[in-house]
Write an enzyme that holds these catalytic residues in place. Structure first.
Site, short mmCIF file in Angstrom:
data_model
loop_
_atom_site.label_atom_id
_atom_site.label_comp_id
_atom_site.label_asym_id
_atom_site.label_seq_id
_atom_site.Cartn_x
_atom_site.Cartn_y
_atom_site.Cartn_z
N LYS A 16 0.81 -1.17 0.12
CA LYS A 16 0.01 0.11 0.09
C LYS A 16 0.71 1.15 0.12
CE LYS A 16 -2.11 -1.23 3.86
NZ LYS A 16 -1.26 -2.23 4.13
N ARG A 91 -9.57 0.95 8.99
CA ARG A 91 -9.20 -0.50 9.36
C ARG A 91 -10.18 -1.27 10.16
NH1 ARG A 91 -3.28 0.70 9.08
NH2 ARG A 91 -2.07 -1.30 9.06
N ARG A 130 11.89 -5.85 4.39
CA ARG A 130 11.55 -4.21 4.12
C ARG A 130 12.59 -3.37 5.00
NH1 ARG A 130 5.69 -1.94 5.46
NH2 ARG A 130 6.00 -2.83 7.23
N ARG A 163 11.73 -1.46 10.89
CA ARG A 163 10.66 -1.04 11.64
C ARG A 163 10.43 -2.00 12.93
NH1 ARG A 163 5.36 0.50 7.82
NH2 ARG A 163 4.35 -0.96 9.66
N ARG A 174 0.13 -8.74 13.71
CA ARG A 174 -0.51 -7.93 12.88
C ARG A 174 -1.43 -8.48 11.67
NH1 ARG A 174 4.44 -5.04 10.59
NH2 ARG A 174 3.16 -4.10 9.19
P1 AP5 Z 1 4.72 -1.73 1.99
O1 AP5 Z 1 4.55 -0.64 0.66
O2 AP5 Z 1 5.82 -1.15 2.91
O3 AP5 Z 1 3.61 -2.45 2.25
P2 AP5 Z 1 2.47 -1.67 3.28
O4 AP5 Z 1 0.87 -2.46 2.78
O5 AP5 Z 1 2.22 -0.39 3.26
O6 AP5 Z 1 2.68 -2.25 4.74
P3 AP5 Z 1 2.76 -1.85 6.03
O7 AP5 Z 1 3.39 -2.97 7.01
O8 AP5 Z 1 3.17 -0.34 6.01
O9 AP5 Z 1 1.19 -1.75 6.36
P4 AP5 Z 1 0.59 -1.90 7.52
O10 AP5 Z 1 -1.05 -1.72 7.06
O11 AP5 Z 1 0.56 -3.14 8.40
O12 AP5 Z 1 1.23 -0.74 8.61
P5 AP5 Z 1 0.90 0.85 8.92
O13 AP5 Z 1 2.18 1.56 8.69
O14 AP5 Z 1 -0.32 1.44 7.96
O15 AP5 Z 1 5.70 -2.99 1.26
C1 AP5 Z 1 6.12 -4.09 2.06
C2 AP5 Z 1 7.58 -4.45 1.52
O16 AP5 Z 1 7.31 -5.16 0.33
C3 AP5 Z 1 8.45 -3.21 1.14
O17 AP5 Z 1 9.73 -3.78 1.52
C4 AP5 Z 1 8.48 -3.16 -0.28
O18 AP5 Z 1 9.46 -2.53 -0.87
C5 AP5 Z 1 7.84 -4.54 -0.79
N1 AP5 Z 1 7.04 -4.54 -1.85
C6 AP5 Z 1 6.16 -3.51 -1.92
N2 AP5 Z 1 5.53 -3.93 -3.31
C7 AP5 Z 1 5.82 -5.02 -3.71
C8 AP5 Z 1 5.72 -5.93 -5.01
N3 AP5 Z 1 5.14 -5.71 -5.91
N4 AP5 Z 1 6.76 -6.85 -5.16
C9 AP5 Z 1 7.85 -7.03 -4.42
N5 AP5 Z 1 7.87 -6.36 -2.94
C10 AP5 Z 1 7.14 -5.57 -3.10
O19 AP5 Z 1 0.38 0.72 10.42
C11 AP5 Z 1 1.33 0.32 11.32
C12 AP5 Z 1 0.43 0.27 12.77
O20 AP5 Z 1 -0.06 1.87 13.01
C13 AP5 Z 1 -0.52 -0.53 12.96
O21 AP5 Z 1 0.01 -1.87 13.32
C14 AP5 Z 1 -1.35 0.09 13.91
O22 AP5 Z 1 -0.85 -0.17 15.24
C15 AP5 Z 1 -1.31 1.61 13.60
N6 AP5 Z 1 -2.49 1.86 12.74
C16 AP5 Z 1 -2.14 2.50 11.42
N7 AP5 Z 1 -3.42 3.02 10.94
C17 AP5 Z 1 -4.38 2.66 11.72
C18 AP5 Z 1 -5.98 2.64 11.79
N8 AP5 Z 1 -6.55 3.01 10.69
N9 AP5 Z 1 -6.66 2.38 12.82
C19 AP5 Z 1 -5.86 1.67 14.03
N10 AP5 Z 1 -4.30 1.69 14.12
C20 AP5 Z 1 -3.68 2.04 12.88
#
Ligand code: AP5
Length: 224
Positions: A16, A91, A130, A163, A174
């Site tokens: 994402k 979410r 990552r 991270r 997660r």
């Molecule tokens: P990446 O693009 O980083 O993936 P992502 O989907 O953004 O993953 P996140 O881990 O950031 O999502 P998340 O939803 O768990 O965490 P968030 O930060 O939102 O890609 C991942 C890896 O794959 C990278 O190394 C990339 O290079 C590689 N890659 C990408 N595309 C690829 C492809 N096509 N092929 C190969 N490799 C690829 O949230 C973190 C925390 O915040 C949560 O756990 C929670 O505690 C809190 N939080 C955030 N939002 C909320 C909410 N709305 N409500 C409550 N808590 C929340």
């Protein structure tokens, strides 16, 4: 040109953030990634960061009332007047309902919820390799999307880190949280006719192309 109000959905590590960065460049829209907003609040030790820190370290979602206000305020800001991209919000069902109310009160409509679909084994490989830019959250992967210089962000030269929530036991938790609390939003948006599935297993460039193609089609549909 019609407005794009987008939600990016998908499991942790689906890509994402990777695609959100590209969309932001392509469409020049404000991009609100709740994970980035919360990590920055934790670093700055603001009240939001203090409330969110423990939940994030465990891989739990932060409480709805902590995050809903943050995003709804952003959507009301002038920069979001011509469209927005949301990554990581909503979410939970209460968050999705709050988003519907906020969007409606602004006289807007969501254009689509883009689900980046990736199986769990792949997600685990992606999160395991990552590397994230310490300063601005730019995302790399040691194997699939390596930086030009190891350990250094191509975009702003800052240090690349692992991270805290990319440790194996936190990744597992997660994923459980995703299945239990976020996956129900797939049917939520399907029922509203807003869900668009993208196969996220191809390379970042190929996934980006598919999303661009889909958004062009959606825009054409809106304009006819
Ligand atoms: P990446 O693009 O980083 O993936 P992502 O989907 O953004 O993953 P996140 O881990 O950031 O999502 P998340 O939803 O768990 O965490 P968030 O930060 O939102 O890609 C991942 C890896 O794959 C990278 O190394 C990339 O290079 C590689 N890659 C990408 N595309 C690829 C492809 N096509 N092929 C190969 N490799 C690829 O949230 C973190 C925390 O915040 C949560 O756990 C929670 O505690 C809190 N939080 C955030 N939002 C909320 C909410 N709305 N409500 C409550 N808590 C929340």
């Amino acid at each position: 040109m019609s407005e794009l109000n987008l939600v990016l959905l998908g499991p942790p590590g689906a890509g994402k953030g990777t695609q959100g960065e590209r969309l932001q460049e392509d469409f020049r829209l404000p991009y609100y990634a709740t994970g980035d907003i919360l990590r920055s609040a934790v670093r700055g030790q603001s009240q939001l960061g203090i409330s969110a820190k423990e939940y994030m370290e465990r891989g739990d979602l932060v409480p709805d009332d902590v995050i809903i206000g943050v995003i709804c305020d952003q959507l009301r800001s002038p920069e979001a007047a011509d469209g927005f991209i949301l990554d990581g919000f909503p979410r939970t069902t209460p968050q999705a309902e709050a988003l519907d109310r906020a969007v409606e009160s602004l006289g807007k409509e969501l254009t689509a919820a883009l689900l980046i679909d990736v199986p769990e084994e792949e997600v685990i490989r992606r999160l395991g390799g990552r590397r994230t830019c310490e300063k601005a959250g730019h995302v790399f992967h040691v194997e699939f999307n390596p930086p030009e210089k190891e350990g250094v962000c191509d975009v702003d030269g800052s240090r690349l880190i692992i991270r805290d929530d990319d440790k194996p036991e936190v990744i597992r938790h997660r994923l459980e949280q995703y299945r239990e609390k976020t996956e129900p939003l797939v049917s939520y948006y399907e029922d509203k006719g807003l869900l668009r599935r993208i196969d996220g297993t191809a390379s970042p460039d190929e996934v980006g192309e598919k999303i661009r193609g889909l958004l062009s089609t959606l825009r054409m549909e809106q304009e006819t």
